[in-house]
Design a protein around this motif. Sequence first.
Motif, PDB file in Angstrom:
ATOM      1  N   SER A  68      -1.766  45.322  91.132  1.00  0.00           N
ATOM      2  CA  SER A  68      -2.665  45.739  90.048  1.00  0.00           C
ATOM      3  C   SER A  68      -1.976  46.739  89.131  1.00  0.00           C
ATOM      4  CB  SER A  68      -3.919  46.430  90.603  1.00  0.00           C
ATOM      5  OG  SER A  68      -4.723  45.556  91.330  1.00  0.00           O
ATOM      6  N   TYR A  94      -7.314  38.783  87.296  1.00  0.00           N
ATOM      7  CA  TYR A  94      -8.673  39.293  87.439  1.00  0.00           C
ATOM      8  C   TYR A  94      -8.666  40.674  86.804  1.00  0.00           C
ATOM      9  CZ  TYR A  94     -13.192  39.860  89.778  1.00  0.00           C
ATOM     10  OH  TYR A  94     -14.534  40.002  90.045  1.00  0.00           O
ATOM     11  N   ASP A  96     -10.799  44.080  85.865  1.00  0.00           N
ATOM     12  CA  ASP A  96     -11.990  44.901  86.096  1.00  0.00           C
ATOM     13  C   ASP A  96     -12.111  45.908  84.963  1.00  0.00           C
ATOM     14  OD1 ASP A  96     -12.882  44.322  89.014  1.00  0.00           O
ATOM     15  OD2 ASP A  96     -10.731  44.679  89.208  1.00  0.00           O
ATOM     16  N   VAL A  98     -13.022  49.468  84.170  1.00  0.00           N
ATOM     17  CA  VAL A  98     -13.103  50.660  85.016  1.00  0.00           C
ATOM     18  C   VAL A  98     -12.903  51.933  84.219  1.00  0.00           C
ATOM     19  CG1 VAL A  98     -12.326  49.514  87.153  1.00  0.00           C
ATOM     20  CG2 VAL A  98     -10.643  50.476  85.596  1.00  0.00           C
ATOM     21  N   ASP A 111     -15.639  51.384  89.025  1.00  0.00           N
ATOM     22  CA  ASP A 111     -15.810  50.016  88.538  1.00  0.00           C
ATOM     23  C   ASP A 111     -17.188  49.889  87.899  1.00  0.00           C
ATOM     24  OD1 ASP A 111     -16.406  47.213  88.384  1.00  0.00           O
ATOM     25  OD2 ASP A 111     -14.875  46.831  89.891  1.00  0.00           O
ATOM     26  N   TYR A 113     -18.824  47.213  86.918  1.00  0.00           N
ATOM     27  CA  TYR A 113     -19.450  45.913  87.139  1.00  0.00           C
ATOM     28  C   TYR A 113     -18.792  44.742  86.433  1.00  0.00           C
ATOM     29  CZ  TYR A 113     -23.062  49.000  88.920  1.00  0.00           C
ATOM     30  OH  TYR A 113     -23.724  49.982  89.609  1.00  0.00           O
ATOM     31  N   ASP A 115     -16.296  42.057  84.928  1.00  0.00           N
ATOM     32  CA  ASP A 115     -14.987  41.536  85.293  1.00  0.00           C
ATOM     33  C   ASP A 115     -14.645  40.360  84.388  1.00  0.00           C
ATOM     34  OD1 ASP A 115     -14.814  43.185  87.709  1.00  0.00           O
ATOM     35  OD2 ASP A 115     -16.345  41.856  88.507  1.00  0.00           O
ATOM     36  N   ASP A 128     -20.422  39.001  85.975  1.00  0.00           N
ATOM     37  CA  ASP A 128     -21.232  40.105  86.498  1.00  0.00           C
ATOM     38  C   ASP A 128     -22.018  40.897  85.464  1.00  0.00           C
ATOM     39  OD1 ASP A 128     -20.371  39.321  89.004  1.00  0.00           O
ATOM     40  OD2 ASP A 128     -18.677  40.702  88.984  1.00  0.00           O
ATOM     41  N   THR A 153     -15.304  45.545  77.449  1.00  0.00           N
ATOM     42  CA  THR A 153     -15.188  44.122  77.771  1.00  0.00           C
ATOM     43  C   THR A 153     -14.954  43.297  76.514  1.00  0.00           C
ATOM     44  OG1 THR A 153     -16.608  44.406  79.698  1.00  0.00           O
ATOM     45  CG2 THR A 153     -16.374  42.164  78.842  1.00  0.00           C
TER      46      THR A 153
END
Length: 181
Positions: A68, A94, A96, A98, A111, A113, A115, A128, A153
């Motif tokens: 990561s 993937y 996240d 954060v 985190d 939520y 993703d 999510d 996001t």
Amino acid sequence: MAVSGLDGSIGPVAHIHPPKIEYFDLDAKSNTDPKGQLRSVDEYRLTPTGLYMFRPLSGHPQISHFESWFLPKLNVRVTRQSWHPGHERDYDFYVDVVEITGVGSVWKTIDLYLDLIVRTGRSVTVLDTDELITAVQHNLITPERAQWALETTYSAVSGISAHGHDVVRWLTSSGCPTSWR
């Protein structure tokens, strides 16, 4: 309890849980996961733009290890997993959303939520959103933090998409170059 979808359908409520918190101790080469389990880390690499971690998953039936990048400038954790034969997944990264803080040799992530699943050169999918909405409804996070998570996001999806659905190209163009094992 069920929630109504945009189309009027009734579905199950998202799993209710507070934001997941993890700690990364560079000196101890350890990672404390959201359940409080202390995990050994093979490699940490600190750069001007973030923190890299490589960690095996001993005994995991599907994943052999993962790596990561924690990138505070972009508010993301970008993970690439390595799968045992026969357990591969149809995605490459993937991501996240954060909150990242680092004090000395200990880094912390919260985190929020949301993703992203990235299939390099093909697509990016947001996951999510239902968990985020449920967390706000149950006062586990404030509407302001939820808005911040959504804006983060949107920015990531826009950036990844604009770079041909290529996370590494997006990160590099954002001033966060990465290198992977």
